[in-house]
Design an enzyme around this catalytic site. Structure first.
Site, mmCIF file in Angstrom:
data_model
loop_
_atom_site.group_PDB
_atom_site.id
_atom_site.type_symbol
_atom_site.label_atom_id
_atom_site.label_comp_id
_atom_site.label_asym_id
_atom_site.label_seq_id
_atom_site.Cartn_x
_atom_site.Cartn_y
_atom_site.Cartn_z
ATOM 1 N N CYS A 53 0.853 -1.198 0.000
ATOM 2 C CA CYS A 53 0.000 0.000 0.000
ATOM 3 C C CYS A 53 0.884 1.242 0.000
ATOM 4 O O CYS A 53 1.847 1.330 0.769
ATOM 5 C CB CYS A 53 -0.903 -0.014 1.236
ATOM 6 S SG CYS A 53 -2.001 1.412 1.288
ATOM 7 N N CYS A 57 0.671 4.555 6.956
ATOM 8 C CA CYS A 57 0.069 4.381 8.292
ATOM 9 C C CYS A 57 1.043 3.575 9.165
ATOM 10 O O CYS A 57 1.361 2.425 8.834
ATOM 11 C CB CYS A 57 -1.277 3.672 8.185
ATOM 12 S SG CYS A 57 -2.318 4.368 6.885
ATOM 13 N N CYS A 60 0.472 -0.204 10.253
ATOM 14 C CA CYS A 60 -0.101 -1.182 9.329
ATOM 15 C C CYS A 60 0.921 -2.152 8.716
ATOM 16 O O CYS A 60 1.969 -1.740 8.221
ATOM 17 C CB CYS A 60 -0.853 -0.446 8.220
ATOM 18 S SG CYS A 60 -1.767 -1.590 7.163
ATOM 19 N N CYS A 97 -17.132 -8.153 4.875
ATOM 20 C CA CYS A 97 -16.393 -6.900 4.696
ATOM 21 C C CYS A 97 -15.110 -7.167 3.913
ATOM 22 O O CYS A 97 -14.261 -7.955 4.337
ATOM 23 C CB CYS A 97 -16.087 -6.329 6.074
ATOM 24 S SG CYS A 97 -15.178 -4.800 5.989
ATOM 25 N N CYS A 128 -19.905 -4.905 2.858
ATOM 26 C CA CYS A 128 -19.116 -3.763 3.341
ATOM 27 C C CYS A 128 -17.789 -3.792 2.599
ATOM 28 O O CYS A 128 -17.265 -4.870 2.304
ATOM 29 C CB CYS A 128 -18.893 -3.900 4.843
ATOM 30 S SG CYS A 128 -17.794 -2.623 5.509
ATOM 31 N N CYS A 188 -19.353 3.134 8.227
ATOM 32 C CA CYS A 188 -18.655 2.426 9.294
ATOM 33 C C CYS A 188 -17.369 3.207 9.529
ATOM 34 O O CYS A 188 -16.511 3.260 8.643
ATOM 35 C CB CYS A 188 -18.355 0.991 8.854
ATOM 36 S SG CYS A 188 -17.300 0.094 10.006
ATOM 37 N N ARG A 260 -18.243 -1.714 17.580
ATOM 38 C CA ARG A 260 -17.593 -2.977 17.213
ATOM 39 C C ARG A 260 -16.289 -3.191 17.978
ATOM 40 O O ARG A 260 -15.371 -2.376 17.926
ATOM 41 C CB ARG A 260 -17.305 -2.968 15.701
ATOM 42 C CG ARG A 260 -16.722 -4.271 15.164
ATOM 43 C CD ARG A 260 -16.547 -4.154 13.654
ATOM 44 N NE ARG A 260 -17.799 -3.790 13.022
ATOM 45 C CZ ARG A 260 -18.682 -4.662 12.565
ATOM 46 N NH1 ARG A 260 -18.429 -5.954 12.642
ATOM 47 N NH2 ARG A 260 -19.799 -4.258 12.021
HETATM 48 N N1 SAM Z 1 -6.755 0.669 3.372
HETATM 49 C C1 SAM Z 1 -8.008 1.018 3.887
HETATM 50 C C2 SAM Z 1 -7.975 2.180 4.818
HETATM 51 O O1 SAM Z 1 -6.984 2.405 5.479
HETATM 52 O O2 SAM Z 1 -9.003 2.849 4.925
HETATM 53 C C3 SAM Z 1 -8.710 -0.124 4.563
HETATM 54 C C4 SAM Z 1 -7.997 -1.160 5.315
HETATM 55 S S1 SAM Z 1 -7.317 -0.673 6.863
HETATM 56 C C5 SAM Z 1 -6.445 -2.110 7.248
HETATM 57 C C6 SAM Z 1 -8.716 -0.569 7.949
HETATM 58 C C7 SAM Z 1 -8.461 -0.185 9.385
HETATM 59 O O3 SAM Z 1 -7.869 -1.259 10.087
HETATM 60 C C8 SAM Z 1 -7.533 0.978 9.651
HETATM 61 O O4 SAM Z 1 -8.169 2.200 9.459
HETATM 62 C C9 SAM Z 1 -7.174 0.750 11.099
HETATM 63 O O5 SAM Z 1 -8.102 1.384 11.942
HETATM 64 C C10 SAM Z 1 -7.278 -0.758 11.261
HETATM 65 N N2 SAM Z 1 -5.952 -1.374 11.411
HETATM 66 C C11 SAM Z 1 -5.029 -1.550 10.450
HETATM 67 N N3 SAM Z 1 -3.920 -2.134 10.949
HETATM 68 C C12 SAM Z 1 -4.147 -2.296 12.270
HETATM 69 C C13 SAM Z 1 -3.368 -2.843 13.334
HETATM 70 N N4 SAM Z 1 -2.135 -3.288 13.156
HETATM 71 N N5 SAM Z 1 -3.925 -2.881 14.552
HETATM 72 C C14 SAM Z 1 -5.180 -2.435 14.763
HETATM 73 N N6 SAM Z 1 -5.954 -1.899 13.796
HETATM 74 C C15 SAM Z 1 -5.444 -1.838 12.569
HETATM 75 C C1 DTB Z 2 -11.593 -1.964 11.118
HETATM 76 O O1 DTB Z 2 -11.802 -0.922 11.756
HETATM 77 N N1 DTB Z 2 -10.873 -2.987 11.537
HETATM 78 C C2 DTB Z 2 -10.779 -4.015 10.523
HETATM 79 C C3 DTB Z 2 -11.735 -3.473 9.428
HETATM 80 N N2 DTB Z 2 -12.088 -2.188 9.911
HETATM 81 C C4 DTB Z 2 -11.323 -3.429 8.024
HETATM 82 C C5 DTB Z 2 -9.390 -4.274 10.093
HETATM 83 C C6 DTB Z 2 -8.476 -4.624 11.222
HETATM 84 C C7 DTB Z 2 -7.138 -4.920 10.659
HETATM 85 C C8 DTB Z 2 -6.211 -5.410 11.699
HETATM 86 C C9 DTB Z 2 -4.851 -5.661 11.192
HETATM 87 C C10 DTB Z 2 -4.744 -6.698 10.110
HETATM 88 O O2 DTB Z 2 -5.292 -7.804 10.232
HETATM 89 O O3 DTB Z 2 -4.051 -6.389 9.143
HETATM 90 FE FE1 SF4 Z 3 -2.840 1.191 3.413
HETATM 91 FE FE2 SF4 Z 3 -2.804 -0.032 5.766
HETATM 92 FE FE3 SF4 Z 3 -3.024 2.591 5.667
HETATM 93 FE FE4 SF4 Z 3 -5.105 1.052 4.853
HETATM 94 S S1 SF4 Z 3 -4.284 1.193 6.922
HETATM 95 S S2 SF4 Z 3 -4.276 2.871 3.827
HETATM 96 S S3 SF4 Z 3 -3.954 -0.666 3.986
HETATM 97 S S4 SF4 Z 3 -1.262 1.417 4.973
#
Ligand code: SAM
Ligand code: DTB
Ligand code: SF4
Length: 329
Positions: A53, A57, A60, A97, A128, A188, A260
């Site tokens: 990506c 973030c 992530c 989702c 979703c 959401c 959630r």
């Molecule tokens: N890329 C899209 C975005 O950022 O909107 C969607 C996927 S992203 C993985 C969705 C959400 O997962 C993020 O906004 C964050 O709140 C949560 N998330 C991602 N990585 C995480 C982690 N390591 N621990 C907890 N929550 C996480």
């Molecule tokens: C949200 O708030 N949490 C979910 C969903 N929306 C997409 C994702 C959590 C991702 C946790 C880290 C992972 O598994 O990569």
């Molecule tokens: Fe990309 Fe992860 Fe950020 Fe979503 S949370 S925009 S997948 S880096």
């Protein structure tokens, strides 16, 4: 109960800082005025495009800016998504989702995601997606294809946002939420705790969510799942009572929203999860995996629900089913 969109930060702070048991008690009372007791909505997640990506973030596993050792995967076939969706349905999920590691979907991705929405919806699941930023036209096309919810988190307070993400702004996030809302899809939106933020930031996040023009129908409260190789890998773990305080405050100030219990559940004991339900959490992700990290599997959840006497929320009848019922009455 009326929904207030005019919450002040200091009112939220006062709620947040109450004695823990007073806060949880108040949240459960409000919960029972707005939702059936002991009932939880279950969703299943699937990553449809994993890793690489362009966003940075800091939490992530999927950001191309860090070396998290995650194996990237190109877009998966729609047929594979449908297979997974059928399994989710059989396991009792009512919402599916689908998440993609994109900054935003490109136009060339649109036919792929639109076909997927139509097919998942046709199985009788709520749909979703979380695909990053959208423009107005993309939001409208997703809505017309049958997408029920769009997930787009504000993640943290406006003040702390740039400490966590530099490739987009808090206002970019709000703009996509605006497009999603005006397309007619349900919103959401929630955030993550445990990013090294302070209490004021957690209150700031909750304040932003509650004062959106229409509150999100679904509010995921994630706890950071630390990922090796990311800048937040070694951040000090936040005490679980702070997470539960966030859930309870979210329940009180957004009384009609589904709150959630999201990422991070793997690290919670059964009694911690029971406390989160007591604080008003009434939805969660089930399945062995979230997007890239492990989750409490459905066997573990089944035992937990049995132990606590929790019912899984049934799918709501579709408009078509309701009209058939009305005709045969
Ligand atoms: N890329 C899209 C975005 O950022 O909107 C969607 C996927 S992203 C993985 C969705 C959400 O997962 C993020 O906004 C964050 O709140 C949560 N998330 C991602 N990585 C995480 C982690 N390591 N621990 C907890 N929550 C996480
Ligand atoms: C949200 O708030 N949490 C979910 C969903 N929306 C997409 C994702 C959590 C991702 C946790 C880290 C992972 O598994 O990569
Ligand atoms: Fe990309 Fe992860 Fe950020 Fe979503 S949370 S925009 S997948 S880096």
């Amino acid at each position: 109960m009326t929904i207030r969109n005019d919450w002040m930060r200091d009112e939220i702070q006062e709620l947040y800082n109450q004695p823990f048991l007073d806060l949880v008690f108040q949240a459960q009372q409000i919960h029972r005025q707005n939702f059936p007791a002991n009932t939880v909505q279950v969703s299943t997640l699937l990553s449809i495009k994993t890793g690489k990506c362009p966003e940075d973030c800091k939490y992530c596993s999927q950001s191309a800016h860090y070396d998290s050792k995650l194996e990237a995967e190109k877009r998966i076939a729609v047929s594979k998504v449908i297979e997974e969706a059928k399994q989710a349905l059989d396991a009792g999920s009512t919402r599916f989702c689908m998440g993609a590691a994109w900054r935003n979907p490109h136009e060339r991705d649109m036919p792929y995601v639109l076909e997927m929405v139509q097919e998942v919806k046709a199985l009788g699941l709520e749909t979703c997606m979380t695909l990053g930023m959208l423009n107005q036209s993309q939001a409208e096309r997703l809505k017309n294809a049958g997408l029920d919810y769009y997930n787009h988190n504000l993640d943290t307070s406006r003040e702390y946002y740039s400490n966590i993400i530099s490739t987009r702004t808090f206002d970019d996030r709000l703009m996509t939420l605006d497009f999603v809302r005006s397309s007619g899809m349900k919103v959401c939106s929630g955030g993550i705790v445990g990013l090294g933020e302070n209490t004021k930031d957690r209150i700031g996040l909750l304040h932003e969510l509650a004062t959106l023009p229409i509150q999100p129908e679904s509010v995921p409260i994630n706890m950071l799942v630390p990922i090796e190789g990311t800048p937040l890998a070694d951040v000090e773990k936040l005490d679980v009572t702070e997470w539960i305080r966030c859930i309870a405050v979210a329940r009180i100030i957004m009384p009609k929203s589904y709150i959630r219990l999201s990422a991070g559940r793997e690290s919670l004991s059964d009694s911690d999860q029971a406390l989160a339900f007591m604080a008003g959490a009434n939805s969660l992700f089930s399945g062995e995996k979230l997007l890239t990290t492990p989750n409490a599997g459905k066997g573990k959840d089944k035992l937990l629900f049995e132990k606590l006497g929790i019912n899984i929320e049934k799918a709501k009848p579709t408009a078509k089913e309701l009209s058939i019922d009305a005709m045969s009455a």
